[in-house]
Design a protein around this motif. Structure first.
Motif, short mmCIF file in Angstrom:
data_model
loop_
_atom_site.label_atom_id
_atom_site.label_comp_id
_atom_site.label_asym_id
_atom_site.label_seq_id
_atom_site.Cartn_x
_atom_site.Cartn_y
_atom_site.Cartn_z
N ASN A 189 54.77 63.31 42.89
CA ASN A 189 54.34 63.54 41.52
C ASN A 189 53.61 62.29 41.06
O ASN A 189 54.19 61.20 41.04
N LYS A 191 51.07 60.33 38.20
CA LYS A 191 50.54 60.24 36.84
C LYS A 191 49.74 58.94 36.78
O LYS A 191 50.29 57.86 37.00
N SER A 207 50.64 60.84 26.48
CA SER A 207 50.83 61.45 27.78
C SER A 207 49.68 62.36 28.18
O SER A 207 49.31 62.46 29.35
N TYR A 210 46.56 61.17 30.51
CA TYR A 210 46.74 60.83 31.92
C TYR A 210 46.34 62.00 32.82
O TYR A 210 46.50 63.17 32.45
N LYS A 212 47.48 64.11 35.87
CA LYS A 212 48.81 64.36 36.42
C LYS A 212 48.71 65.46 37.47
O LYS A 212 47.89 66.38 37.36
N GLY A 250 47.79 67.60 32.59
CA GLY A 250 47.33 66.58 31.66
C GLY A 250 45.83 66.67 31.46
O GLY A 250 45.27 67.74 31.22
#
Length: 365
Positions: A189, A191, A207, A210, A212, A250
């Protein structure tokens, strides 16, 4: 007005997010780094015989001598500029500055007072079980860096990456261990964000800005050891051998990890009853997937002096600069201290040195 300011900030950062600051993924393609390997110029594919095998060459799991639960496996890394900004200066400023340098906005404030410096930090945790032929665990890695050039109108450039996910690795040894194959898989995962903005503008990333995504990343490797004097060993590793892409979340999907091929060769002469000397050379990205990085930067050379498998001295050369380190091993504790350097320019050979320092601590059963 507050909402308008947030929208304006996100716009200003987004339109200039061309990734001026990059991570050295070609020269250091491992998702989890090893302080031991970094001290050896990151030339570790043939030697690897510990928990780092899952990321440096899974075939190395066939050489693990003792199974262990690494309950606490922590690695802290910072560069010279990070240390000078966070811990230099007046005693009264140390507490304030050391907390500032850990956040992007605090880093911006300190860099405004120290233009021309490059701040870099990495925190890594890798709790795992590693034994001969098999390993599994969980990776957590956070890397942040930033700079403001010492020129008129220079912007605050920064990068932030968080990786985490469970992993497992296995090994197959044939002909008494002469030939070894291995593979590891991690549900990664990621980011990350690369951007630049006005150095006088407060940075408060939400958030949603970003990139992701998640991907099942496979690393595969092989090793051939000739049972002859000095044990000549040939190795190879394929990064992201499944050619997986990240899902999109994201603001977008993270860049695909290159399916690059690394090769290595080593010799391990016995120079005493309880002392061994290991010499290794690695070539990263031999097929030239990343043409923007000079081929000279992709060569790593390392030495490790092993006394009773308890005390280790290491020297290396990687990315155009020297490295060194020491290590201590006991049944329950492993400690490594390392210094190494990278070239902070985009593609030059020995363009500008970014000297870093690493402390690795691992305890377990």
């Amino acid at each position: 007005m507050k909402s308008l300011s947030k929208i304006l900030f996100i716009f200003l950062v987004s339109v200039s997010s061309f990734g001026f600051i990059k991570f050295e993924d070609t020269v250091f393609p491992e998702l989890a780094t090893s302080a031991r390997a970094l001290a050896m110029g990151n030339a570790f594919m043939s030697k690897v015989d510990d928990t780092a095998a899952s990321f440096y060459n899974p075939a190395g799991l066939g050489s693990v001598r003792r199974a262990r639960f690494h309950l606490s496996n922590v690695q802290l890394e910072m560069n010279r500029d990070f240390m000078s900004m966070g811990f230099g200066g007046n005693i009264g400023d140390v507490f304030s500055n050391s907390s500032k340098v850990l956040s992007i906005n605090g880093m911006r404030e300190l860099l405004n007072e120290n233009k021309g410096k490059l701040s870099h930090s990495r925190f890594q945790m890798l709790p795992n079980y590693t034994g001969r032929y098999f390993s599994f665990g969980y990776l957590l890695s956070k890397t942040t860096r930033g700079t403001i050039a010492n020129t008129t109108g220079a912007q605050f450039e920064f990068a932030d990456r968080l990786d985490h996910g469970p992993y497992a690795a296995g090994n197959l040894s044939l002909f008494g261990g002469i030939v070894k194959f291995g593979a590891s898989v991690i549900w990664l995962n990621r980011k990350e964000y690369f951007g630049e903005t006005d150095p006088n503008l407060e940075v408060n990333l939400e958030s949603g800005v970003y990139n992701k995504g998640s991907a099942l990343i496979v690393t595969s490797g092989a090793r051939l050891t000739i049972p002859f004097i000095f044990l000549p060993t040939f190795s190879l590793k394929l990064n992201n051998s499944s050619s997986a892409k990240f899902s999109e979340g994201g603001a977008g999907r993270p860049d695909k990890i290159r399916s690059s091929l690394d090769v290595g060769f080593s010799l391990t002469p016995q120079i005493g009853r309880s002392t061994r000397l290991h010499f290794e050379i690695n070539l990263k990205d031999v097929t030239g997937k990343d043409k923007d990085v000079s081929g000279s930067r992709k060569t790593g050379v390392g030495l490790e002096l092993d006394f009773r498998r308890r005390f280790f001295g290491r020297l290396g050369y990687g990315d155009g600069f020297g490295s060194a380190g020491i290590g201590i091993r006991s049944r329950r504790l492993e400690v490594d201290l390392t210094t190494y350097a990278v070239d902070s320019t985009s593609n030059d050979f020995r363009g500008k040195e970014d000297r870093r320092f690493v402390l690795s601590l691992s305890s377990g059963l």
